[in-house]
Design an enzyme around this catalytic site. Structure first.
Site, PDB file in Angstrom:
ATOM      1  N   TYR A 144      38.080  26.770  30.892  1.00  0.00           N
ATOM      2  CA  TYR A 144      36.369  26.632  30.548  1.00  0.00           C
ATOM      3  C   TYR A 144      35.717  28.019  30.407  1.00  0.00           C
ATOM      4  CZ  TYR A 144      31.637  24.950  31.494  1.00  0.00           C
ATOM      5  OH  TYR A 144      30.454  24.634  31.191  1.00  0.00           O
ATOM      6  N   ASP A 239      37.933  36.343  30.235  1.00  0.00           N
ATOM      7  CA  ASP A 239      36.816  35.715  31.108  1.00  0.00           C
ATOM      8  C   ASP A 239      36.752  35.564  32.421  1.00  0.00           C
ATOM      9  OD1 ASP A 239      34.765  33.995  32.018  1.00  0.00           O
ATOM     10  OD2 ASP A 239      35.226  32.404  30.582  1.00  0.00           O
ATOM     11  N   LYS A 267      28.188  34.295  37.614  1.00  0.00           N
ATOM     12  CA  LYS A 267      28.731  34.009  38.768  1.00  0.00           C
ATOM     13  C   LYS A 267      28.395  35.410  39.896  1.00  0.00           C
ATOM     14  CE  LYS A 267      30.742  29.701  37.465  1.00  0.00           C
ATOM     15  NZ  LYS A 267      31.618  29.381  36.782  1.00  0.00           N
TER      16      LYS A 267
HETATM   17  C1  LIG Z   1      31.405  29.039  35.343  1.00  0.00           C
HETATM   18  C2  LIG Z   1      32.215  29.515  34.003  1.00  0.00           C
HETATM   19  C3  LIG Z   1      31.504  29.733  32.906  1.00  0.00           C
HETATM   20  C4  LIG Z   1      30.227  29.318  32.481  1.00  0.00           C
HETATM   21  O1  LIG Z   1      29.373  30.048  33.250  1.00  0.00           O
HETATM   22  P1  LIG Z   1      27.961  29.425  33.236  1.00  0.00           P
HETATM   23  O2  LIG Z   1      27.081  30.472  33.965  1.00  0.00           O
HETATM   24  O3  LIG Z   1      27.841  28.182  33.852  1.00  0.00           O
HETATM   25  O4  LIG Z   1      27.413  29.252  31.901  1.00  0.00           O
HETATM   26  C5  LIG Z   1      32.645  30.487  31.849  1.00  0.00           C
HETATM   27  N1  LIG Z   1      33.744  30.745  32.293  1.00  0.00           N
HETATM   28  C6  LIG Z   1      34.319  30.442  33.384  1.00  0.00           C
HETATM   29  C7  LIG Z   1      35.727  31.040  33.494  1.00  0.00           C
HETATM   30  C8  LIG Z   1      33.450  30.068  34.412  1.00  0.00           C
HETATM   31  O5  LIG Z   1      34.098  29.732  35.534  1.00  0.00           O
END
Ligand SMILES: *Cc1c(COP(=O)(O)O)cnc(C)c1O
Length: 428
Positions: A144, A239, A267
């Site tokens: 994701y 990511d 995060k």
């Molecule tokens: C949470 C998450 C996102 C998206 O971040 P948001 O702040 O919710 O837009 C993207 N990549 C990873 C790996 C994530 O865990």
């Protein structure tokens, strides 16, 4: 437990907010029942609107690695707010946090702040495409990367939970430029690169997948991707929205000793406020406006309150040399305890863990990619989730999520959790 007030609030919310929530996975759709409205939190605990208390294993889906309402973060935000909340001009604190982030994370020279993980990955991919002058990207099924169009192709997290991996509204034109690979399968990536020679701008992945439950990379997988990227002159994007500043100061790059070309954050870097960021070496970052041609902007990017929270968080993580080993020890302790009681109760399961990320898959075989994660028994998960909730243990309401261990959790909390799992797993 009684959820009277939560239920009333949910009814009211549904009248004016789609599904009553501002982010789908909060709605409990995958596990049934109604979401619980939280009122406040401190340290390792959440308190809901009906006065129930929970040990929290979601921690706002990752940011709160030091627990809720961590004082240095709260104080930094309060003090900053008194001096104005946003100027739309450069401020010194943006440089201070950038310097600190660049010093903590290997292999990056410049960083740009945005407001969410979604924005970070979306911007990173645009930058990669602009820099390479190529259109296609490779992503992995079950990873994701937020909800921008290019990534909603077999995405993990809420997108899988909802069974709409290819969301309506994503055009065929966009989807055709996203090539899908299998996590932990280098041969598959190699074939994609060979059949799309000279067309792929970047490979993006969660170096430790966390949005199909926790799935660490197999030995050699990240190294192999690095090598393939070098051979095909493709940029490697980590990511690290979930893993950044969580697995180590320097994230997965540091843990695995593999360099990415672009790294995305979110995060933890915001300390619980809305922050994302992406970073790379100068050559790539200087391709961004206003220096370079790739456009990217944000009215509230680098917002003083968000930067104050993020800076207080990073300072804490940078100063405390024991924190990552403490987190790892707590997670390993939980892992052992959970394994023991699940085995005692003959529950088919696989536990995956890396650093302070851990997940229980109700699957017999090794969970190494999206297909093996999807084999997990969702009925068992639903019972497990609701059983734990009743015991005051709050885990994510989806089998495709990771549990996040925080430094605020005590060994008593972990023991209470293991005892609750022992009780609940008798009924699975
Ligand atoms: C949470 C998450 C996102 C998206 O971040 P948001 O702040 O919710 O837009 C993207 N990549 C990873 C790996 C994530 O865990």
């Amino acid at each position: 437990m009684i959820y009277k007030r939560s239920s009333e609030l949910f009814t009211a919310a549904k009248e004016v907010i789609p599904g009553g929530v501002n982010s789908p996975v909060r709605a409990f759709s995958a596990v049934g029942g109604e979401p619980i409205f939280m009122k406040e939190a401190k340290g390792a605990y959440l308190y809901d609107e009906d006065g129930n208390k929970y040990i929290d294993y979601i921690n706002s889906w990752g940011p709160l690695i030091l627990g809720h309402a961590f004082e240095p973060v709260v104080n930094a935000v309060v003090e900053k707010a008194k001096k104005g909340t946003s100027f739309g001009t450069p401020t010194q604190i943006e440089t201070t946090i950038a310097e600190l982030a660049v010093s903590m994370v290997p292999n990056i020279e410049k960083i740009r702040m945005v407001n969410s993980g979604t924005e970070a990955t979306m911007s990173a991919v645009r930058l990669a495409r602009g820099f390479k002058n190529r259109d296609k990207i490779i992503k992995f099924a079950g990873c994701y990367h937020g909800h921008s169009d290019s990534f909603l192709i077999q995405a993990g997290s809420g997108a899988v939970t909802f069974g709409t991996p290819n969301s309506p509204g994503v055009t065929k034109g966009t989807a055709k430029d996203t090539l899908l690979a299998t996590f932990n399968d280098l041969e598959n990536v190699k074939q994609l690169l060979e059949s799309n020679k000279g067309e792929v701008a970047c490979i993006i992945l969660e170096p430790v997948a966390g949005n199909m439950g926790c799935i660490p990379p197999k030995k050699g997988f990240l190294e192999g991707l690095r090598q393939l990227c070098d051979e095909h002159e493709v940029l490697l994007i980590f990511d690290e929205v979930m893993t950044g500043f969580r697995l180590a100061k320097g994230g997965a790059q540091e843990v695995y000793g593999v360099n990415a070309d672009i790294v995305c954050f979110g995060k933890v870097i915001g300390g619980g406020l809305p922050v994302g960021a992406f970073a790379a070496r100068n050559e790539i970052m200087d391709y961004l406006a206003p220096v370079g041609p790739v456009y990217q902007a944000g009215t509230l990017s680098g917002n003083p309150l968000a930067m104050a929270a993020g800076l207080a968080m990073l300072k804490e993580l940078n100063a405390d040399h024991g924190i990552y080993s403490r987190l790892e020890e707590k997670t390993a302790y939980l892992h052992q305890g959970l394994s023991k009681v699940l085995k005692q109760n003959n529950v088919v399961h696989t536990i995956n863990r890396q650093g302070s990320m851990i997940s229980v898959h109700f699957a017999e075989d090794e969970v190494k990619d999206f297909a093996s994660a999807a084999k997990g028994n969702n009925d068992s998960f639903k019972k497990f989730f609701h059983g734990l909730l009743e015991e005051g243990i709050y885990i994510a309401p989806s089998a495709f999520e990771t549990w996040f261990i925080t430094d605020a959790l005590t060994y008593d909390d972990l023991d209470a959790t293991i005892a609750a799992v022992a009780k609940v797993s008798k009924e699975l």
